[in-house]
Design an enzyme around this catalytic site. Structure first.
Site, PDB file in Angstrom:
ATOM      1  N   CYS A   1       6.338  -6.980   7.182  1.00 26.76           N
ATOM      2  CA  CYS A   1       7.505  -6.553   7.963  1.00 26.76           C
ATOM      3  C   CYS A   1       7.947  -7.732   8.801  1.00 26.76           C
ATOM      4  O   CYS A   1       7.116  -8.454   9.354  1.00 26.76           O
ATOM      5  CB  CYS A   1       7.114  -5.371   8.872  1.00 26.76           C
ATOM      6  SG  CYS A   1       8.513  -4.670   9.768  1.00 26.76           S
TER       7      CYS A   1
ATOM      8  N   CYS B   1       6.113  -5.338  15.951  1.00 24.41           N
ATOM      9  CA  CYS B   1       5.681  -4.353  16.940  1.00 24.41           C
ATOM     10  C   CYS B   1       4.206  -4.633  17.247  1.00 24.41           C
ATOM     11  O   CYS B   1       3.396  -4.789  16.332  1.00 24.41           O
ATOM     12  CB  CYS B   1       5.874  -2.941  16.395  1.00 24.41           C
ATOM     13  SG  CYS B   1       7.586  -2.667  15.913  1.00 24.41           S
TER      14      CYS B   1
ATOM     15  N   CYS C   1       1.180  -2.579  15.708  1.00 22.63           N
ATOM     16  CA  CYS C   1       1.220  -2.250  14.280  1.00 22.63           C
ATOM     17  C   CYS C   1       0.578  -3.358  13.449  1.00 22.63           C
ATOM     18  O   CYS C   1       0.929  -4.526  13.577  1.00 22.63           O
ATOM     19  CB  CYS C   1       2.669  -2.050  13.852  1.00 22.63           C
ATOM     20  SG  CYS C   1       2.859  -1.855  12.069  1.00 22.63           S
TER      21      CYS C   1
ATOM     22  N   CYS D   1      -1.420   5.716   9.785  1.00 23.85           N
ATOM     23  CA  CYS D   1      -0.181   5.088  10.250  1.00 23.85           C
ATOM     24  C   CYS D   1      -0.443   3.765  10.928  1.00 23.85           C
ATOM     25  O   CYS D   1      -1.252   3.684  11.846  1.00 23.85           O
ATOM     26  CB  CYS D   1       0.417   5.966  11.347  1.00 23.85           C
ATOM     27  SG  CYS D   1       1.720   6.960  10.806  1.00 23.85           S
TER      28      CYS D   1
ATOM     29  N   GLU E   1       0.828  -1.201   0.000  1.00 24.65           N
ATOM     30  CA  GLU E   1       0.000   0.000   0.000  1.00 24.65           C
ATOM     31  C   GLU E   1       0.867   1.257   0.000  1.00 24.65           C
ATOM     32  O   GLU E   1       1.954   1.284   0.577  1.00 24.65           O
ATOM     33  CB  GLU E   1      -0.937  -0.030   1.210  1.00 24.65           C
ATOM     34  CG  GLU E   1      -1.950  -1.149   1.049  1.00 24.65           C
ATOM     35  CD  GLU E   1      -2.963  -1.250   2.189  1.00 24.65           C
ATOM     36  OE1 GLU E   1      -4.070  -1.722   1.928  1.00 24.65           O
ATOM     37  OE2 GLU E   1      -2.650  -0.863   3.321  1.00 24.65           O
TER      38      GLU E   1
ATOM     39  N   CYS F   1       3.490   8.463   1.465  1.00 25.89           N
ATOM     40  CA  CYS F   1       3.973   7.474   2.422  1.00 25.89           C
ATOM     41  C   CYS F   1       4.253   6.190   1.654  1.00 25.89           C
ATOM     42  O   CYS F   1       3.356   5.553   1.108  1.00 25.89           O
ATOM     43  CB  CYS F   1       2.897   7.273   3.493  1.00 25.89           C
ATOM     44  SG  CYS F   1       3.380   6.150   4.779  1.00 25.89           S
TER      45      CYS F   1
END
Ligand code: SAH
Ligand code: SF4
Length: 392
Positions: free
Chosen positions: A135, A139, A142, A368, A115, A128
């Site tokens: 990933c 975290c 997230c 975010c 994205e 962004c």
């Protein structure tokens, strides 16, 4: 391997040169393009000029068809078209939020999706950009961190995100048109999916292309790389990219940071802060941005604010407070507005800018930490549906 060698991750990286078929020129450095032209028959003498010409067509004027490169001979254009291609990731879906934020789901080689988010603001617009599919880090707050599938994006796929956004914004100038300083896409943040410092070379090459004065021409001050804290790569970011740095700090004790940003177990707060002290000096960046997600009852106390101020003492810094963006199944809640303001006040009184980031594009899950490839989501829901229906 030296002590400062990059940490290798168990992540697949697509080789630049595909074994067969045309080679994509997008994402090659100037040197890389030069080499490949020479390998394909351009003389050393001509190569530099040709790279300059092709480079300008691709990155300054946004052309994708060799036939439009009118300062190259017809024969050379035909040769190029046979051996090379100019390709950016394909936009699969494009969503526009009530607040004007645009989210693109794009498809890359292998059928993977990432994205990209465009955020228009007063007098500027920020893209962004993602650096990985998913990933490898986890975290706990997230959404991307819950996605299993991971591969590093190539430099072409990273700069390609900037190019496809410029396509969508209709922002390529006409050859020969006077220089227009107003830009819809004026800033890049490497804050999409993935940990950019675990894909260092590709991110570096892509950002070098974005900064090239004969192309997209964004100043290094308008590019911000956000990292969860891959310490050995921080100095390299200063030396080899020179962009602005943002750190996902998020906690003021190792105990809490270990849980929120598990990479802290490898490089703890003390080690991270030491690396940051050296950064502005090496890169001439004005200040480091500390990102701090506000999680109710976890990291948002007044003591935390005071501890944060103490920890970063002496570092030219700005603290970006990010109200937690919720996602389905998230284990945290957003801190109250009151608490966020109190936290911001303490930091501000200590002499640091402490803006509270306004969540953007929440209605299209573009804020975010909410990014996660939609195919994985829908695949999962299809599986769930099948399970519920007793089909699996
Ligand atoms: N991997 C890099 C860059 C991508 S994340 C990094 O971690 O820095 C961009 C920013 O969004 C980071 O500061 C990240 O911690 C933050 N973030 C992640 N999930 C979030 C969420 N649900 N709400 C608010 N911010 C989040
Ligand atoms: Fe990865 Fe950054 Fe999300 Fe952590 S916050 S899981 S490093 S994308």
């Amino acid at each position: 391997m030296t002590a400062t060698a990059p940490i290798t991750q168990d992540v697949m990286t697509i080789p630049r040169k595909m074994p067969e078929g045309p080679i994509n020129l997008v994402g090659l450095t100037r040197d890389g393009m030069r080499e490949i032209l020479i390998e394909n028959g351009t003389t050393e003498k001509q190569a530099k000029m040709r790279v300059g010409q092709i480079w300008q067509w691709i990155y300054q004027w946004g052309k994708r068809d060799f036939d439009e490169m009118t300062n190259l001979s017809k024969a050379f254009r035909a040769e190029l078209a046979e051996k090379f291609m100019i390709e950016v990731p394909e936009v699969v879906t494009r969503q526009v939020s009530e607040d004007g934020t645009r989210k693109y789901l794009v498809k890359i080689a292998g059928g993977h999706e990432v994205e990209v988010v465009y955020i228009p603001e007063e007098g500027r617009g920020t893209l962004c950009v993602s650096s990985q599919v998913g990933c490898t880090l986890t975290c706990s707050f997230c959404h991307t961190g819950t996605q299993k599938l991971v591969r590093n994006l190539t430099a072409g796929e990273i700069i390609g995100q900037v190019m496809l956004a410029r396509d969508d914004l209709d922002e390529w100038p006409e050859p020969g048109a006077p220089k227009d300083e107003t830009r819809l896409l004026s800033n890049i943040v490497l804050m999409g999916m993935g940990e950019p410092l675990y894909n260092f070379e590709n991110v570096r090459d892509a950002m070098k292309i974005a900064m090239d004065p004969e192309g997209i021409q964004l100043s290094r001050r308008r590019i911000t790389l956000s990292t969860s804290g891959v310490v050995p790569e921080i100095a390299r970011t200063a030396q080899e990219i020179g962009c602005q740095l943002a750190i996902s700090f998020h906690a003021t004790t190792d105990e809490v940071r270990d849980k929120l940003v598990p990479i802290n177990k490898r490089w703890n707060i003390k080690v991270l802060v030491e690396a940051l002290r050296a950064y502005p000096r090496v890169s001439n960046s004005e200040r480091i941005t500390f990102e701090y997600v506000m999680l109710e009852g976890i990291n948002d106390s007044e003591e935390d604010a005071h501890r944060l101020v103490k920890l970063i003492e002496g570092i030219p810094a700005k603290i970006n407070l990010i109200p937690f963006n919720e996602w389905p199944g998230a284990p945290y809640k957003r801190s109250s507005g009151n608490r966020i303001h109190r936290f911001a006040d303490i930091i501000y009184k200590a002499g640091y800018a402490s803006p509270i980031r306004k969540p953007r594009g929440e209605d299209i899950m573009a804020a975010c930490g909410q990014l996660k490839s939609a195919t994985e989501r829908s695949r999962k829901s299809r599986k769930e549906i099948a399970a519920k229906a007793g089909l699996s």
